[in-house]
Design a protein around this motif. Structure first.
Motif, PDB file in Angstrom:
ATOM      1  N   SER A 181       4.071  44.463   9.990  1.00  0.00           N
ATOM      2  CA  SER A 181       3.521  45.171   8.832  1.00  0.00           C
ATOM      3  C   SER A 181       3.227  44.200   7.693  1.00  0.00           C
ATOM      4  O   SER A 181       2.155  44.261   7.069  1.00  0.00           O
ATOM      5  CB  SER A 181       4.489  46.257   8.362  1.00  0.00           C
ATOM      6  N   GLY A 182       4.173  43.317   7.413  1.00  0.00           N
ATOM      7  CA  GLY A 182       3.960  42.336   6.360  1.00  0.00           C
ATOM      8  C   GLY A 182       2.802  41.402   6.661  1.00  0.00           C
ATOM      9  O   GLY A 182       1.985  41.082   5.792  1.00  0.00           O
ATOM     10  N   LEU A 183       2.719  40.955   7.907  1.00  0.00           N
ATOM     11  CA  LEU A 183       1.618  40.080   8.307  1.00  0.00           C
ATOM     12  C   LEU A 183       0.280  40.819   8.233  1.00  0.00           C
ATOM     13  O   LEU A 183      -0.746  40.234   7.852  1.00  0.00           O
ATOM     14  CB  LEU A 183       1.850  39.558   9.720  1.00  0.00           C
ATOM     15  N   GLY A 184       0.284  42.104   8.582  1.00  0.00           N
ATOM     16  CA  GLY A 184      -0.933  42.897   8.467  1.00  0.00           C
ATOM     17  C   GLY A 184      -1.399  43.005   7.032  1.00  0.00           C
ATOM     18  O   GLY A 184      -2.608  42.923   6.746  1.00  0.00           O
ATOM     19  N   GLY A 185      -0.454  43.176   6.111  1.00  0.00           N
ATOM     20  CA  GLY A 185      -0.813  43.217   4.703  1.00  0.00           C
ATOM     21  C   GLY A 185      -1.362  41.888   4.216  1.00  0.00           C
ATOM     22  O   GLY A 185      -2.362  41.837   3.490  1.00  0.00           O
ATOM     23  N   SER A 186      -0.740  40.799   4.617  1.00  0.00           N
ATOM     24  CA  SER A 186      -1.223  39.472   4.231  1.00  0.00           C
ATOM     25  C   SER A 186      -2.618  39.213   4.794  1.00  0.00           C
ATOM     26  O   SER A 186      -3.495  38.666   4.118  1.00  0.00           O
ATOM     27  CB  SER A 186      -0.249  38.394   4.723  1.00  0.00           C
ATOM     28  N   ALA A 187      -2.836  39.610   6.051  1.00  0.00           N
ATOM     29  CA  ALA A 187      -4.123  39.362   6.696  1.00  0.00           C
ATOM     30  C   ALA A 187      -5.247  40.126   6.011  1.00  0.00           C
ATOM     31  O   ALA A 187      -6.340  39.586   5.790  1.00  0.00           O
ATOM     32  CB  ALA A 187      -4.053  39.736   8.174  1.00  0.00           C
ATOM     33  N   LEU A 188      -5.013  41.393   5.658  1.00  0.00           N
ATOM     34  CA  LEU A 188      -6.071  42.162   5.008  1.00  0.00           C
ATOM     35  C   LEU A 188      -6.330  41.643   3.597  1.00  0.00           C
ATOM     36  O   LEU A 188      -7.481  41.662   3.133  1.00  0.00           O
ATOM     37  CB  LEU A 188      -5.699  43.644   4.967  1.00  0.00           C
ATOM     38  N   SER A 189      -5.295  41.185   2.916  1.00  0.00           N
ATOM     39  CA  SER A 189      -5.502  40.550   1.610  1.00  0.00           C
ATOM     40  C   SER A 189      -6.356  39.298   1.746  1.00  0.00           C
ATOM     41  O   SER A 189      -7.278  39.063   0.958  1.00  0.00           O
ATOM     42  CB  SER A 189      -4.157  40.191   0.972  1.00  0.00           C
ATOM     43  N   PHE A 190      -6.061  38.500   2.743  1.00  0.00           N
ATOM     44  CA  PHE A 190      -6.837  37.279   2.986  1.00  0.00           C
ATOM     45  C   PHE A 190      -8.291  37.604   3.306  1.00  0.00           C
ATOM     46  O   PHE A 190      -9.213  36.897   2.893  1.00  0.00           O
ATOM     47  CB  PHE A 190      -6.200  36.501   4.132  1.00  0.00           C
ATOM     48  N   LEU A 191      -8.518  38.714   4.025  1.00  0.00           N
ATOM     49  CA  LEU A 191      -9.874  39.088   4.432  1.00  0.00           C
ATOM     50  C   LEU A 191     -10.694  39.657   3.278  1.00  0.00           C
ATOM     51  O   LEU A 191     -11.871  39.298   3.112  1.00  0.00           O
ATOM     52  CB  LEU A 191      -9.808  40.122   5.559  1.00  0.00           C
ATOM     53  N   LEU A 192     -10.088  40.534   2.458  1.00  0.00           N
ATOM     54  CA  LEU A 192     -10.866  41.303   1.493  1.00  0.00           C
ATOM     55  C   LEU A 192     -10.721  40.855   0.049  1.00  0.00           C
ATOM     56  O   LEU A 192     -11.618  41.119  -0.764  1.00  0.00           O
ATOM     57  CB  LEU A 192     -10.485  42.788   1.591  1.00  0.00           C
ATOM     58  N   ALA A 193      -9.627  40.212  -0.301  1.00  0.00           N
ATOM     59  CA  ALA A 193      -9.420  39.818  -1.692  1.00  0.00           C
ATOM     60  C   ALA A 193     -10.238  38.580  -2.026  1.00  0.00           C
ATOM     61  O   ALA A 193     -10.701  37.857  -1.145  1.00  0.00           O
ATOM     62  CB  ALA A 193      -7.933  39.561  -1.948  1.00  0.00           C
ATOM     63  N   ALA A 194     -10.407  38.353  -3.314  1.00  0.00           N
ATOM     64  CA  ALA A 194     -11.107  37.148  -3.757  1.00  0.00           C
ATOM     65  C   ALA A 194     -10.366  35.912  -3.284  1.00  0.00           C
ATOM     66  O   ALA A 194      -9.129  35.920  -3.144  1.00  0.00           O
ATOM     67  CB  ALA A 194     -11.227  37.144  -5.273  1.00  0.00           C
ATOM     68  N   GLN A 195     -11.112  34.850  -3.059  1.00  0.00           N
ATOM     69  CA  GLN A 195     -10.521  33.645  -2.481  1.00  0.00           C
ATOM     70  C   GLN A 195      -9.426  33.057  -3.368  1.00  0.00           C
ATOM     71  O   GLN A 195      -8.491  32.422  -2.874  1.00  0.00           O
ATOM     72  CB  GLN A 195     -11.615  32.599  -2.238  1.00  0.00           C
ATOM     73  N   ASN A 196      -9.546  33.269  -4.678  1.00  0.00           N
ATOM     74  CA  ASN A 196      -8.565  32.701  -5.608  1.00  0.00           C
ATOM     75  C   ASN A 196      -7.531  33.726  -6.069  1.00  0.00           C
ATOM     76  O   ASN A 196      -6.802  33.474  -7.027  1.00  0.00           O
ATOM     77  CB  ASN A 196      -9.275  32.113  -6.823  1.00  0.00           C
ATOM     78  N   GLN A 197      -7.454  34.879  -5.389  1.00  0.00           N
ATOM     79  CA  GLN A 197      -6.517  35.922  -5.797  1.00  0.00           C
ATOM     80  C   GLN A 197      -5.170  35.737  -5.114  1.00  0.00           C
ATOM     81  O   GLN A 197      -5.078  35.824  -3.891  1.00  0.00           O
ATOM     82  CB  GLN A 197      -7.069  37.311  -5.457  1.00  0.00           C
ATOM     83  N   PRO A 198      -4.115  35.512  -5.873  1.00  0.00           N
ATOM     84  CA  PRO A 198      -2.786  35.377  -5.259  1.00  0.00           C
ATOM     85  C   PRO A 198      -2.347  36.705  -4.648  1.00  0.00           C
ATOM     86  O   PRO A 198      -2.779  37.778  -5.062  1.00  0.00           O
ATOM     87  CB  PRO A 198      -1.881  34.986  -6.437  1.00  0.00           C
ATOM     88  N   SER A 199      -1.487  36.622  -3.659  1.00  0.00           N
ATOM     89  CA  SER A 199      -0.922  37.827  -3.044  1.00  0.00           C
ATOM     90  C   SER A 199       0.483  37.502  -2.586  1.00  0.00           C
ATOM     91  O   SER A 199       0.689  36.591  -1.792  1.00  0.00           O
ATOM     92  CB  SER A 199      -1.784  38.286  -1.860  1.00  0.00           C
ATOM     93  N   LEU A 200       1.445  38.212  -3.122  1.00  0.00           N
ATOM     94  CA  LEU A 200       2.836  37.935  -2.788  1.00  0.00           C
ATOM     95  C   LEU A 200       3.657  39.215  -2.867  1.00  0.00           C
ATOM     96  O   LEU A 200       3.269  40.168  -3.522  1.00  0.00           O
ATOM     97  CB  LEU A 200       3.421  36.878  -3.717  1.00  0.00           C
ATOM     98  N   GLY A 201       4.776  39.210  -2.173  1.00  0.00           N
ATOM     99  CA  GLY A 201       5.686  40.338  -2.229  1.00  0.00           C
ATOM    100  C   GLY A 201       5.841  41.053  -0.907  1.00  0.00           C
ATOM    101  O   GLY A 201       5.043  40.893   0.019  1.00  0.00           O
TER     102      GLY A 201
END
Length: 299
Positions: A181-201
């Motif tokens: 689940s956590g990896l799925g969240g990280s992967a979708l953030s990497f795919l759809l978020a801006a390239q310079n947008q941090p994602s943590l938690g």
């Protein structure tokens, strides 16, 4: 419905509803969470998750051949343990340890563990992350927090959702669910978020547990209204509060629900195979998403 080894037949009672395996003339829609045999109210023994039949309750403390044949199992086929929240406690401990390390080391550690970090060269600052081959960030970002309220909310949610799921699935399956689940969240953030947008938690993993809770409650015919209301409220917060990576929440929710569905609905005769295939398919989907996004950014 499959019979447990050595169990008596459970013919359907009037109306096609299965009859209790001990009282075949009594129709029931409740099954034992360990062996999945139908049980009537007289035979139900309340457990941490659902109900168990008398044989499974007695079998938990024996060592003879007949007991080993009915060794207690969770609804997903996992081993029933005396401490059903051990993995949950370990995950909370890891999150807390990383948070303390961030407090001590500062932003430098965040840049090394976040989905997107900064590399400091003499006179320049360069963004680095998964696209540069640092795939480990998909995992480390799941355990990374900075603000007190962020980690407090996630860990309270993990403590509330984790133990019932760990008891229902078993330790190994619960850990697989959390990590995927956590990896799925990280992967979708990497795919759809801006390239310079941090994602943590841990929010992606927590949303995965929320989706899994809904799947489990539906599987056990529990009242779905509480979990639907909770899910709706969390989705409202996800899309209305500022500075929330909604991609991680949705990615974790989808993967968590899909993995949990494969775990609790797998047929007993092929349970291990179906569950492993479900987890493998989820992991391959995550890898494919990351691979496609990496090609977009570097190709």
């Amino acid at each position: 419905m499959d019979q447990a080894p050595g169990s008596p037949e459970t013919p359907a009672a009037a109306g096609g509803t299965p009859g209790c395996y001990r009282h075949p003339d009594r129709p029931t829609g409740i099954t034992c969470t360990r062996c999945e045999r139908p049980i009537c109210p007289e035979c139900m023994v309340s457990a941490s998750v659902g109900f168990q039949c008398p044989e499974c309750v007695r079998g938990g403390s024996g060592t003879g051949p007949s007991v080993r044949a009915t060794r207690p199992r969770t609804i997903a086929g996992g081993t029933v343990t005396q401490n059903p929240n051990l993995v949950t406690k370990i995950l909370i401990g890891i999150n807390a340890a990383v948070w303390i390390a961030v407090l001590a080391a500062g932003d430098r550690l965040v840049d090394q563990l976040d989905l997107v970090g900064r590399a400091f060269d003499p006179g320049t600052v360069e963004l680095v992350g998964v696209a540069e081959g640092q795939w480990y960030r998909l995992l480390t970002a799941m355990f990374l927090h900075q603000q007190v309220m962020h980690i407090a909310f996630n860990m309270l949610s993990l403590w509330w959702l984790g133990p019932p799921l760990e008891a229902a699935l078993g330790r190994v399956r619960f850990l697989a669910l959390y990590l995927l689940s956590g990896l799925g969240g990280s992967a979708l953030s990497f795919l759809l978020a801006a390239q310079n947008q941090p994602s943590l938690g841990a929010s992606g993993a927590v949303f995965g547990l929320l989706g899994a809770t809904a799947v489990l409650m539906r599987r056990m015919n529990y009242d779905m209204r509480p979990v639907i209301i909770l899910l709706a409220l969390n989705l409202v917060f996800t899309f209305t509060w500022a500075n929330i990576a909604w991609q991680a929440h949705i990615g974790g929710l989808v993967v968590g629900a899909a993995v949990a569905y494969g775990m609790v609905h797998a047929p007993r005769e092929h349970r291990a195979l179906v569950q492993r295939a479900t987890c493998a398919a989820a992991l391959l989907a995550i890898v494919a998403v990351v691979w496609v996004r990496t090609l977009q950014l570097t190709g």
